[in-house]
Design a protein around this motif. Structure first.
Motif, short mmCIF file in Angstrom:
data_model
loop_
_atom_site.label_atom_id
_atom_site.label_comp_id
_atom_site.label_asym_id
_atom_site.label_seq_id
_atom_site.Cartn_x
_atom_site.Cartn_y
_atom_site.Cartn_z
N ARG A 145 0.83 -1.22 0.00
CA ARG A 145 0.00 0.00 0.00
C ARG A 145 0.87 1.27 0.00
O ARG A 145 0.64 2.17 -0.80
CB ARG A 145 -0.93 0.00 1.21
N ILE A 146 1.83 1.32 0.91
CA ILE A 146 2.61 2.56 1.02
C ILE A 146 3.41 2.83 -0.26
O ILE A 146 3.46 3.96 -0.74
CB ILE A 146 3.54 2.52 2.26
N PHE A 185 1.87 -2.14 13.29
CA PHE A 185 1.27 -1.17 12.39
C PHE A 185 0.28 -1.86 11.44
O PHE A 185 -0.85 -1.39 11.23
CB PHE A 185 2.37 -0.46 11.58
N GLN A 189 -3.18 -0.42 12.47
CA GLN A 189 -3.42 0.83 11.72
C GLN A 189 -3.79 0.52 10.25
O GLN A 189 -4.85 0.88 9.79
CB GLN A 189 -2.16 1.71 11.76
N CYS A 190 -2.89 -0.17 9.58
CA CYS A 190 -3.11 -0.47 8.16
C CYS A 190 -3.71 -1.87 8.06
O CYS A 190 -3.10 -2.80 7.55
CB CYS A 190 -1.78 -0.37 7.40
N PRO A 195 -8.65 0.20 6.91
CA PRO A 195 -7.43 0.76 7.52
C PRO A 195 -7.70 2.19 8.00
O PRO A 195 -8.54 2.88 7.41
CB PRO A 195 -6.43 0.74 6.36
N ASN A 196 -7.00 2.57 9.05
CA ASN A 196 -7.25 3.89 9.63
C ASN A 196 -6.37 4.94 8.94
O ASN A 196 -5.41 5.45 9.53
CB ASN A 196 -6.97 3.81 11.14
N CYS A 197 -6.70 5.26 7.71
CA CYS A 197 -5.88 6.20 6.92
C CYS A 197 -5.95 7.61 7.48
O CYS A 197 -5.00 8.39 7.34
CB CYS A 197 -6.34 6.20 5.47
N CYS A 200 -3.21 8.20 9.90
CA CYS A 200 -1.96 7.51 9.57
C CYS A 200 -0.81 8.48 9.28
O CYS A 200 -0.97 9.40 8.48
CB CYS A 200 -2.20 6.61 8.36
N PHE A 202 1.68 7.99 7.52
CA PHE A 202 2.20 7.81 6.15
C PHE A 202 1.25 8.41 5.10
O PHE A 202 1.56 8.39 3.92
CB PHE A 202 2.37 6.31 5.83
N GLN A 203 0.12 8.88 5.57
CA GLN A 203 -0.95 9.26 4.62
C GLN A 203 -0.46 10.07 3.41
O GLN A 203 -0.76 9.75 2.27
CB GLN A 203 -2.02 10.04 5.38
N CYS A 206 1.72 7.86 1.21
CA CYS A 206 1.21 6.52 0.87
C CYS A 206 0.66 6.54 -0.56
O CYS A 206 -0.36 7.18 -0.85
CB CYS A 206 0.12 6.13 1.87
N SER A 208 -0.87 4.29 -2.34
CA SER A 208 -2.22 3.77 -2.57
C SER A 208 -3.27 4.72 -2.02
O SER A 208 -4.35 4.86 -2.61
CB SER A 208 -2.38 2.36 -2.00
N PHE A 209 -2.97 5.41 -0.92
CA PHE A 209 -3.94 6.38 -0.41
C PHE A 209 -4.10 7.53 -1.41
O PHE A 209 -5.21 7.94 -1.74
CB PHE A 209 -3.50 6.92 0.96
N VAL A 214 -6.26 1.86 -2.04
CA VAL A 214 -6.11 1.13 -0.76
C VAL A 214 -6.89 -0.19 -0.75
O VAL A 214 -6.37 -1.22 -0.34
CB VAL A 214 -6.52 2.03 0.44
S1 SF4 Z 1 -2.59 5.76 4.57
FE1 SF4 Z 1 -1.65 4.03 3.57
S2 SF4 Z 1 -0.30 3.15 5.11
FE2 SF4 Z 1 -1.71 4.51 6.15
S3 SF4 Z 1 -3.35 3.19 6.85
FE3 SF4 Z 1 -3.95 4.07 4.87
S4 SF4 Z 1 -3.29 2.56 3.38
FE4 SF4 Z 1 -2.23 2.09 5.28
#
Ligand code: SF4
Length: 356
Positions: A145-146, A185, A189-190, A195-197, A200, A202-203, A206, A208-209, A214
């Protein structure tokens, strides 16, 4: 992003500690125990088993010297029983051949029975802080994803690509924390679904976000088709006795106990069951038994199999002296380690009569 990855992850980890009894433990034996127990098992399910093993076998030699039936009994309900057998065999090997000293290098740990690359990396990093990155379902998900990787995680190319990336990303000085952090994580989180974007760290980076992928990642090519097997168990009821069998064959549930089994190729059909040689051996004529009750089918899902079990409760006046099973007192059933489908059946009294 590759450079920043472990920094962001470890910062997240500092604020999101999930306390577990094995975290921070440096005893390689206990770490190995926890890792074997947690293979294919959720943390909440594995926790009481870990505590039970540490309590009953605080040192590796205690486990090595335990009886196999006792180890299997402690393992009952956790599934994938080859883990328990490997655990016991490895405890004996370390105690007897390595003077009780747990291996200290990644290579030696990887050579232990039942230890694959993931478990070896986890033990090497948690016990000795060796820089070997764990790669499991959590890690595949987080990294795909990231970094927006669409190579299927169950392909050879995918496995290589993720393993290589994981080795680049690991913080070599804090390998233990890093591995724990990426697993936590992925678990909290992911997560696979939802997933708790929003919260996050990494948002912004990321891939995929940012691209709205995602829900699509990670990608898998194959779906395992589970083969169905039909088990017809004979609960022989004679006064206070019944019959059991220990599964010693090279098959699922090795070394666990079960009732006499007739396996058929089709779903339960009494006529079909009665045609089988074992039925004829146990009941050479129709006058010596009465079928008391037949249970509805019960299911147990394994990695590649779906077991569909039917329990046939049968009363007989006398158990024949010559037959291939263990004759036991019904009150002693609790002492034996059974597969889950049998323990669940025995736990639900509505499924059988009080005769049992
Ligand atoms: S932002 Fe990316 S890494 Fe973060 S929870 Fe969402 S999909 Fe996972």
């Amino acid at each position: 992003m590759k450079e920043e990855f472990s920094k962001i992850l470890l910062k997240w980890f500092a604020g999101h500690h999930r306390p577990m009894p094995w975290k921070g433990v440096k005893n390689p034996y206990w770490i190995w125990l926890s890792e074997i127990i947690l293979q294919q098992t959720r943390v909440e399910q594995g926790l009481p088993y870990y505590e039970r093993f540490v309590k009953n076998y605080p040192k590796i030699e205690n486990l090595a010297n335990a009886k196999e039936d006792e180890v299997m009994k402690h393992w009952q309900g956790l599934g994938y029983y080859s883990r328990a057998r490997n655990l016991h065999a490895t405890a004996k090997y370390i105690t007897n051949d390595l003077n009780g000293i747990f291996p200290k290098t990644h290579k030696e740990i990887l050579n232990l029975k039942g230890v694959g690359p993931y478990t070896a990396a986890a033990i090497a990093s948690f016990a000795y802080n060796l820089p070997h990155a764990v790669v499991d379902g959590n890690v595949y998900r987080v990294l795909s994803r990231i970094f927006g990787i669409k190579t299927p995680i169950d392909s050879t190319a995918g496995k290589k690509e993720f393993a290589k990336l994981a080795d680049i990303l690991i913080n070599k000085k804090r390998a233990s924390d890093y591995n724990q952090a990426i697993m936590d994580f992925g678990a909290t989180q992911c997560t696979p679904k939802l997933p708790n974007c929003k919260t996050c760290p990494f948002q912004k980076k990321c891939v995929s976000f940012q691209n709205n992928w995602v829900g699509e990642l990670p990608i898998k090519t194959k779906k395992i088709k589970k083969k169905e097997r039909y088990f017809n168990y004979l609960l022989i009821n004679s006064a206070d006795k019944t019959l059991l069998h220990k599964r010693t064959e090279k098959d699922i549930w090795q070394n666990l106990y079960e009732f006499p089994l007739i396996e058929t190729l089709q779903p339960f059909d009494l006529k079909e069951v009665k045609k089988q040689p074992l039925w004829k051996t146990l009941f050479p004529n129709e006058n010596i038994y009465i079928i008391i009750k037949i249970s509805p089918p019960a299911k147990q899902i394994l990695t590649h199999r779906k077991i569909i079990a039917t329990f046939i409760e049968i009363s007989i006046t006398q158990i024949p002296e010559k037959q291939p099973f263990l004759v036991i007192e019904k009150k002693d059933l609790k002492q034996y380690a059974f597969p889950k489908v049998i323990t669940s059946f025995l736990a639900d009294k509505s499924l059988y009569l009080e005769l049992f």
